[in-house]
Design an enzyme around this catalytic site. Structure first.
Site, PDB file in Angstrom:
ATOM      1  CD  GLU A  62      -2.450  -1.165   2.782  1.00  0.00           C
ATOM      2  OE1 GLU A  62      -3.606  -1.590   2.800  1.00  0.00           O
ATOM      3  OE2 GLU A  62      -1.857  -0.720   3.795  1.00  0.00           O
TER       4      GLU A  62
ATOM      5  NE  ARG B 149       6.377   9.018   3.564  1.00  0.00           N
ATOM      6  CZ  ARG B 149       5.929   9.940   4.397  1.00  0.00           C
ATOM      7  NH1 ARG B 149       6.188  11.197   4.168  1.00  0.00           N
ATOM      8  NH2 ARG B 149       5.239   9.600   5.462  1.00  0.00           N
TER       9      ARG B 149
ATOM     10  NE  ARG C 262       4.469  14.984   5.899  1.00  0.00           N
ATOM     11  CZ  ARG C 262       5.758  14.717   5.778  1.00  0.00           C
ATOM     12  NH1 ARG C 262       6.528  15.462   5.026  1.00  0.00           N
ATOM     13  NH2 ARG C 262       6.270  13.684   6.415  1.00  0.00           N
TER      14      ARG C 262
ATOM     15  CB  CYS D  20      -1.854  34.380  12.732  1.00  0.00           C
ATOM     16  SG  CYS D  20      -2.039  35.608  11.454  1.00  0.00           S
TER      17      CYS D  20
END
Ligand code: PLP
Length: 431
Positions: free
Chosen positions: A289, A292, A330, A361
């Site tokens: 599977e 990435r 990330r 912010c």
């Protein structure tokens, strides 16, 4: 450069998949997600052909679409012969809308709702990866109620530490995913075999992410194959499908190794086949599977530099760009490393130490700390490499920032695959 699809042209502009990234930024605006279609397809083919060649039979790769989910990516995965993992009704809906074949869809998730389960069963998806007892009971009840028998795999945690980031390490016993193989696994199998409305096909494990060699997969497969032999001996259950999960790593920075995924799959397959023979098991269909490693290096993000702050000797310099944690959370989540470059002057000496910040912010809303760039000026373009995975799929509208478009770089030129959000989109759900 870090990957073969990244280069610099005569104007000193960074190129991606052969296209001038500064020109693309001017044409499509920033922030801008780029996707290299050719690289995407190559990555899909590496998995499709390796699974076919080294395991054969019905073995295949499923694209873990939580890494990147929009209609176009499911079309490409389908064309390249991959299956797809989904983890929510929203991902399932997107896949089906793209015409992805339902029978090649696998439904994951540690807490599927009754609505998720009903939608999946009614859509005729190939398989549920059942994560626990409550789901098993609910799925059996809902499928029976619809007069169907649903194929399932059981998710087991083999207790492997793949020596990777804690935050993406899911193979340990104490996590919210799956049922511990040791101690509880066999009872889970027994329960599944006696649950009406489901048909048990086999087992799944996922040991983690950013894994650079085959050893953790060897260790996981050893544990799973021993378990399969035990299930055969004690319950007479013959495993048809073994899903070894995702997790192969990609090169975010020069510090990461180069990895030959086909070769790693070949070694794992050789080992699995030999162990099956030793244990007297028929070779199951093996699934992987990848998320990435299919999409990350096919992506790049382009921003426009706004402010440059130099506070003085001994202090960090800050370069701020027109996106940030809203399009790539990330770094804020777990300090994920990325390579950044000044796309407008990619050959100039990188002698300005700085931290690249976004525009949200939050003081932690950084893109990358302690990098070196040519000292930029307002309006120049900055690139972040390898953003194809877990960027668009994790993006938000924090600070009411519209999400960037995805432009696919194809043999026929750049094509908008996801359009930029508008202010009207931002208020579309507001009553
Ligand atoms: C996240 C995940 C994947 C994909 O992992 P990558 O590191 O992106 O390859 C595969 N399977 C499961 C169950 C996952 O949770």
């Amino acid at each position: 450069m870090l990957h073969s699809n990244i280069s610099v042209n005569a104007a000193g502009h960074l190129t991606f998949a052969g296209f001038d990234t500064v020109a693309l930024a001017e044409e499509f605006g920033t922030p801008l997600y780029l996707l290299d279609e050719n690289r995407l397809r190559e990555n899909c083919r590496t998995y499709a052909s390796s699974m076919r060649e080294y395991y054969g039979g019905c073995s295949m790769a499923l694209f873990a679409s939580k890494a990147l989910s929009f209609k176009g990516i499911y079309r490409i995965a389908a064309e390249e012969g991959l299956g797809a993992d989904v983890v929510s009704s929203g991902e399932l809906y997107t896949a089906l809308k793209a015409g992805f074949p339902a029978e090649r869809i696998y439904f994951h998730g540690n807490n599927k709702t009754d609505e998720d389960i009903r939608y999946g069963v009614e859509s005729g998806i190939g398989c549920f990866i059942v994560d626990g007892y409550e789901e098993l009971e609910a799925l059996g009840r809902i499928a029976s109620g619809l007069g169907k028998t649903q194929d399932i795999l059981l998710r087991l945690t083999p207790g492997i530490d793949p020596h990777t980031f804690e935050a993406v390490n899911t193979g340990r016993l104490d996590c919210q995913f799956g049922v511990p193989l040791v101690g509880q696994g066999m009872n889970f199998v027994k329960t599944a075999l006696s649950t009406p409305g489901v048909r048990l096909r086999g087992f799944h494990c996922h040991i983690g992410s950013q894994i650079f060699d085959w050893i953790p997969f060897r260790d996981a497969s050893d544990i799973m194959l021993d378990f399969m032999a035990e299930a055969k001996k004690t319950l007479g259950f013959e495993t048809e499908v073994l899903n070894l999960g995702g997790g192969f790593g990609i090169r975010y920075t020069e510090a990461d190794p180069v990895i030959d995924i086909g070769a790693q799959i070949a070694k794992t397959a050789e080992h699995v086949k030999a162990r099956c023979a030793e244990l007297g098991l028929a070779l199951p269909a093996v699934l992987m599977e990848p998320g990435r490693s299919i999409v990350a290096d096919a992506g790049m993000t382009i921003y426009t530099v706004g402010s440059i702050k130099t506070i003085g000797e001994g202090y960090t310099n800050f370069v701020s760009v027109d996106g940030g944690m809203s399009d790539n959370p990330r770094y804020a989540l777990y300090q994920a490393p990325y390579t950044v470059a000044l796309a407008s002057r990619a050959n100039d000496p990188a002698d300005f130490p700085c931290t690249v910040a976004g525009r949200c912010c939050e003081s932690g809303a950084l893109i990358q700390e302690n990098v070196c760039l040519p000292r930029p000026v307002r309006g120049e373009k900055l690139a972040v490499f390898c953003t194809g995975a877990y960027n668009y799929s994790m993006a938000s509208n924090y600070n009411r920032l519209p999400r960037p478009p995805i432009v696919m770089l194809t043999a026929d030129g750049p094509k908008v695959a996801v359009r930029r959000e508008t202010f009207e989109d931002l208020t579309a759900c507001d009553i």
